[in-house]
Every structure is written in C-alpha cells, then in structure tokens.
Design an enzyme around this catalytic site. Structure first.
Site, PDB file in Angstrom:
ATOM      1  N   HIS A  75      34.564  47.722  45.738  1.00  0.00           N
ATOM      2  CA  HIS A  75      34.471  49.203  45.525  1.00  0.00           C
ATOM      3  C   HIS A  75      34.100  49.613  44.150  1.00  0.00           C
ATOM      4  CE1 HIS A  75      38.755  48.441  44.142  1.00  0.00           C
ATOM      5  NE2 HIS A  75      38.782  49.661  43.350  1.00  0.00           N
TER       6      HIS A  75
ATOM      7  N   LYS B 183      37.066  42.505  50.238  1.00  0.00           N
ATOM      8  CA  LYS B 183      37.393  41.640  49.334  1.00  0.00           C
ATOM      9  C   LYS B 183      39.073  41.127  49.543  1.00  0.00           C
ATOM     10  CE  LYS B 183      38.961  41.933  45.199  1.00  0.00           C
ATOM     11  NZ  LYS B 183      40.249  42.678  45.115  1.00  0.00           N
TER      12      LYS B 183
ATOM     13  N   LYS C  72      47.295  43.206  34.629  1.00  0.00           N
ATOM     14  CA  LYS C  72      48.239  44.235  35.452  1.00  0.00           C
ATOM     15  C   LYS C  72      49.213  44.220  34.253  1.00  0.00           C
ATOM     16  CE  LYS C  72      47.253  43.583  40.206  1.00  0.00           C
ATOM     17  NZ  LYS C  72      46.614  44.634  40.322  1.00  0.00           N
TER      18      LYS C  72
ATOM     19  N   ASP D  49      41.302  38.126  42.250  1.00  0.00           N
ATOM     20  CA  ASP D  49      41.362  39.393  42.689  1.00  0.00           C
ATOM     21  C   ASP D  49      40.345  40.361  41.843  1.00  0.00           C
ATOM     22  OD1 ASP D  49      42.834  41.295  43.922  1.00  0.00           O
ATOM     23  OD2 ASP D  49      43.845  41.974  42.411  1.00  0.00           O
TER      24      ASP D  49
ATOM     25  N   ARG E 112      48.403  46.494  65.946  1.00  0.00           N
ATOM     26  CA  ARG E 112      49.122  45.719  66.720  1.00  0.00           C
ATOM     27  C   ARG E 112      50.162  46.558  67.375  1.00  0.00           C
ATOM     28  NH1 ARG E 112      49.243  39.809  65.948  1.00  0.00           N
ATOM     29  NH2 ARG E 112      51.126  39.796  67.149  1.00  0.00           N
TER      30      ARG E 112
ATOM     31  N   HIS F  84      35.004  42.419  40.970  1.00  0.00           N
ATOM     32  CA  HIS F  84      34.845  43.615  40.212  1.00  0.00           C
ATOM     33  C   HIS F  84      34.301  43.530  38.731  1.00  0.00           C
ATOM     34  CE1 HIS F  84      37.144  45.270  43.296  1.00  0.00           C
ATOM     35  NE2 HIS F  84      38.323  44.928  42.815  1.00  0.00           N
TER      36      HIS F  84
ATOM     37  N   GLU G 125      45.178  47.568  34.011  1.00  0.00           N
ATOM     38  CA  GLU G 125      46.108  48.445  34.949  1.00  0.00           C
ATOM     39  C   GLU G 125      47.426  48.790  34.253  1.00  0.00           C
ATOM     40  OE1 GLU G 125      45.096  47.940  39.235  1.00  0.00           O
ATOM     41  OE2 GLU G 125      44.779  45.911  38.378  1.00  0.00           O
TER      42      GLU G 125
ATOM     43  N   LYS H 148      31.956  53.203  42.159  1.00  0.00           N
ATOM     44  CA  LYS H 148      32.682  54.093  41.353  1.00  0.00           C
ATOM     45  C   LYS H 148      31.592  54.850  40.563  1.00  0.00           C
ATOM     46  CE  LYS H 148      36.922  51.682  40.028  1.00  0.00           C
ATOM     47  NZ  LYS H 148      38.016  52.594  40.359  1.00  0.00           N
TER      48      LYS H 148
HETATM   49  C1  BG6 Z   1      41.598  45.930  43.995  1.00  0.00           C
HETATM   50  C2  BG6 Z   1      42.614  44.707  43.735  1.00  0.00           C
HETATM   51  O1  BG6 Z   1      40.584  45.333  44.233  1.00  0.00           O
HETATM   52  O2  BG6 Z   1      41.265  46.501  42.839  1.00  0.00           O
HETATM   53  C3  BG6 Z   1      43.987  45.457  43.018  1.00  0.00           C
HETATM   54  O3  BG6 Z   1      42.787  43.932  44.682  1.00  0.00           O
HETATM   55  C4  BG6 Z   1      43.448  46.370  42.035  1.00  0.00           C
HETATM   56  O4  BG6 Z   1      44.660  44.307  42.704  1.00  0.00           O
HETATM   57  C5  BG6 Z   1      42.373  47.174  42.439  1.00  0.00           C
HETATM   58  O5  BG6 Z   1      44.864  47.044  41.641  1.00  0.00           O
HETATM   59  C6  BG6 Z   1      42.110  48.063  41.356  1.00  0.00           C
HETATM   60  O6  BG6 Z   1      41.262  49.280  41.817  1.00  0.00           O
HETATM   61  P1  BG6 Z   1      41.030  50.443  40.854  1.00  0.00           P
HETATM   62  O7  BG6 Z   1      40.145  50.980  41.602  1.00  0.00           O
HETATM   63  O8  BG6 Z   1      42.412  51.082  41.071  1.00  0.00           O
HETATM   64  O9  BG6 Z   1      40.792  50.291  39.442  1.00  0.00           O
END
Ligand code: BG6
Length: 484
Positions: A172, A142, A334, A229, A43, A234, A210, A176
């Site tokens: 993603h 996502k 987290k 999330d 934007r 994942h 994490e 990996k």
């Molecule tokens: C994302 C989440 O999809 O994956 C995040 O939205 C998370 O909250 C992240 O931190 C973790 O990805 P990675 O590759 O750092 O383990």
C-alpha cells in the site's frame, strides 16, 4: 463496467480498518464504477443484513469526516452482500460460484485479505471450482511468505492458477500520493535528473517511523518483526522509487523492470556488513505524547522473552553507475518519537566554501509521505543581519504542501489501489520477481539474526530507536535528518 469484489477476510481487521473505508470513500467520490457488488466472505453465520449492520457499526471507529451519514450508508449498503465460507471446503467455493453466476459481472476481483497461510488454499480452491476465469483478478495482501522459499511456493501456486497480469500484489506504500508524486518529481521534471546521481548526492535516508505499537497484532508480529513487516516490502519499494532509472514509458512492466534492476543491484551482504550495518531494536516501556506505554514484551500475544525486532536501521548501496558508493539508510520502527515517513536526499556540499558559515541542513530535498504529504527544499540564503555587512548565511526552506495545493481528502492509498484493481491497472502493484528479489536480499539478515545471541537492542518507547542506529550513520560522517 460491472464488477464483483469478493473480499476473503470480509470480517477481518484489514476489512474494517482499511478496505471498507476505502471502498466507501471511492463510492462517495463517485469513482467506484457503477454496477458494482462487494461480497464479504467470512466464517461467521451472518445474513447480508447482519453484515451490513456490522459494517455500519465499524464505521464508528473511522475518523468523522470519512464516516457515512445514514443516507449515504443506505446507498452504499445496497452494494454489500455476505457469503459464509469455510475456506478449506470445496463446496463453499461452489456456493460462491452460484452467487457470482447470478449476475455475471464483467470483472471479478478476489481480494485475499486473510491470514497468509490461506493464500494458496484460496487460489487452489478457486481453480477447483472453476472461478479463475479470464475476467478474474486476484489481490494478495502482504506478507507473501516469511522467506524466499515460502514466497516462491505461494507465487508458484498462484502462477498455476492465474496469469501474472491477473495478480495484484499489494504494497500500500505504492498507493500513497507521495510515492506517485515522487515519480512525477523525478520523471516529469528535467530539473532534478542531472543531480540525481552519485556526483551530487551524498546520502539518502528513508525513514518510516510509527508512534503506534503492535496494538492487537502481537501474535502475528511475533513471527514477523519489522524486517519482514516493513523493510522487505514498503521500505525497499521506496528505495526502488528513489533509485530506479527512468522507465521507457509508464506501463506497469516498464516500471517494474526498473525497480527489479534496483533490487538486483543492492550490494550483497558480507558477514562484516551484517554485523556492522544492520541494527535491530525492540521497544521497552516509555512515553508517547505524554502517555506512558508498555514494553513490547508486555503486549498481548507477545512472548515475555521475545527477541522479535520492532525496529531496524540499515545501510546499503545500489551498485550501479548512478549510485556506486552512495549510502542508502533505511530506518523503520514502532513506538518511535513520531509518526513520520519521509525520504531525505542530502546533496553534497559546495566544492569550495566562500562563505564563512557552513550549515548542514541546506542542500537537502525532503519528500514527506506522512503525516503530511509534500516536498521541502532546504537551501542557504543570506541571513537578516546585514548591518555588519557580514556574510551570514541562514537555512531557508521551500515548502510544497500537497494537501494545501490539491486539497485535503485526496484519494488515499487503499482507495487508489482498489480502483486500480477494478480498472486492471498494474503499475502500482508488485511483480513476483521483484518480491522474490527483495526476499533474497533480506534473507541473509534473517539468517544472521538467528545466530546472533545478542538479540535486539532495547530502546525506550517515544525515542528514535537504539543509539547504535545513530552510531552506524555517524561512522560515515553523517547523521539522521532530525539530529541536525
Ligand atoms: C503495514 C504493517 O503493512 O503497514 C503495519 O503491517 C504498519 O505494521 C503499517 O503499521 C503502516 O502503514 P501506514 O500506512 O500507517 O504507514
């Protein structure tokens, strides 16, 4: 093959943190096809040069080894353009069309890295402007929806505009290297296949831990939580990779058909299982690597009374011939004790013990996703104390460190996935039916929590989450891998 990659959300967080660094790495590695153009969309009123300067400055936050030097950036910047757009305005799509028309690339990738509520608008407007041609691919980040109904609504809209083979739904974790190695381990070697079943495997643990908190994403996270999330996507994709049957070939649909079967075989939730086998937690203040950190409820954008979960641990089963009765434990959170993503496959102990020591950590295969990527095979061997001629067994570990074996600086998840989109390879992307099935399975948990007045259990930042997660697994007579 020339391509145009249009990045909706070109000035957003994902663009800075993941996409631009990944595109630059591909450029540096020489894998980004020549004749490409990356068109940031946002934007802000920016000229192309201002956009390039902004991206240059953002690279300062990227780890040193992955930052471009001046000469590299000048060459990379030549690929970058910027188009200012208000995504709700049809005229702005027409302007984008003019930019695309200037060069008529062989492939046009529309990467929708915006807030999720804009996905359908973008797709619909692309159709109105006639930008959904056969050479167009759309990439969706996502979360795709917040429950089954909203996910279906997005998929229905997308389906009206694009064929399924044009849609690249990113998870993603599938990009990996460790996940691809898992496919290689399982389907490129005959060694493990006979063992990969209920007769030999006692339980499987999937942990995505994490150290980071919600950072600046408090407002987003408040309406999302760890289940949506991390688990819905994942963690379930990892569960599919570990639990699926061998596909008949390596084509995208052969792989996705098998993953879908796993999702369909997940044991349906009962009220009893929801109360007993799903633990939700939320981080309280604590210490991470010696530094005090604040509680989730104190983070910016978070309701001080919030009941959003930052931790989930659950137990499930895959109800089919291969896996019936084998518990699969999923745990993610987290502000946990470390950044640690791994899958632990615990094999059954020997049927009859002839040695006098029994050690729990043996008979285990660990697939490490991060921070390091590799395999560990835990076995028992004869210990050092041979003087007393005693049968002292000791745990030993065979380590396969992929960073050491193949070199650090291998292709990262986003780099790999972006190149796959440009090349049109769908293997590592999620099909709509998989996604819907995953939502269908998590939805009873969401409903259960709505009526559960207890709320999430608090855990101190820097720990492994609420003790209830350990109690849950202990009920089956097992413990989390780090507790052994
Ligand atoms: C994302 C989440 O999809 O994956 C995040 O939205 C998370 O909250 C992240 O931190 C973790 O990805 P990675 O590759 O750092 O383990």
């Amino acid at each position: 093959m020339s391509f145009d990659l249009v990045l909706f959300g070109g000035t957003g967080d994902l663009a800075w943190r993941k996409l631009m660094p990944a595109l630059f790495q591909a450029f540096r590695h020489g894998t980004l096809p020549e004749g490409g153009r990356i068109i940031g969309v946002g934007r802000d009123d920016l000229s192309c040069d201002q956009y390039r300067a902004l991206i240059r400055s953002r690279f300062d936050n990227v780890e040193l080894a992955k930052r471009p030097n001046d000469e590299e950036f000048t060459r990379f910047a030549a690929l970058l353009e910027f188009v200012r757009m208000d995504l709700s305005k049809p005229d702005d799509y027409a302007r984008l069309g003019i930019t695309l028309e200037q060069r008529r690339a062989d492939t046009v990738v529309m990467y929708v890295a915006t807030a999720p509520n804009l996905f359908t608008t973008v797709c619909e407007q692309l159709a109105v402007a006639g930008l959904n041609t056969a050479k167009t691919r759309v990439v969706l980040e996502k979360p795709l929806g917040h429950d089954l109904a909203s996910n279906r609504a997005i998929n229905d809209t997308v389906r009206r505009v694009f064929g399924e083979r044009q849609v690249f739904r990113i998870d993603h974790y599938l990009g990996k290297p460790a996940v691809q190695n898992l496919f290689a381990l399982r389907f490129g070697n005959a060694l493990f296949e006979p063992l990969w079943r209920r007769e030999h495997i006692a339980n499987i643990q999937i942990t995505i831990a994490e150290e980071l908190g919600v950072e600046k994403r408090g407002a987003f996270y408040e309406t999302t939580g760890a289940l949506r999330d991390m688990v819905q996507n994942h963690a379930l994709q990892l569960l599919c990779a570990i639990g699926m049957e061998p596909p008949i070939n390596s084509h995208a649909d052969a792989i996705r058909d098998e993953k879908l079967k796993v999702l369909r075989s997940l044991k349906p939730w009962t009220a009893e299982a929801l109360a007993r086998d799903v633990i939700r937690g939320q981080y309280a203040a604590g210490t991470i690597a010696g530094t005090p950190v604040e509680a989730y409820r104190e983070e910016v954008g978070v309701d001080p009374q919030s009941n959003t979960e930052t931790f989930v641990a659950l137990r499930t089963e895959i109800s089919n011939w291969r896996w019936a009765g084998v518990p699969f434990y999923i745990r993610t959170g987290k502000r946990l004790a470390g950044r640690d993503a791994r899958i632990v496959v615990n094999f059954r102990p020997t049927p009859h013990a002839i040695f006098n020591s029994q050690i729990d950590v043996a008979n285990r295969l660990v697939i490490n996703l991060q921070p390091k990527d590799g395999l560990e095979l835990h076995l028992l061997a004869q210990g050092q104390d041979n003087r007393r001629n005693s049968q002292t067994l000791a745990p030993v570990q065979l380590d396969l460190d992929f960073d050491k074996r193949f070199g650090i600086g291998r292709v990262g998840a986003y780099e790999r996935l972006l190149l796959d989109v440009i090349d049109g390879r769908l293997n590592l992307f999620v099909r709509s039916d998989e996604q819907e099935e995953a939502w269908r399975w998590v939805e009873p948990i969401i409903e259960h929590w709505k009526n559960d007045l207890q709320g999430p259990r608090l855990y101190a930042a820097g720990t492994w989450g609420p003790s209830a997660a350990s109690a849950m697994i202990a009920r089956d007579g097992y413990c989390w891998a780090e507790e052994t």
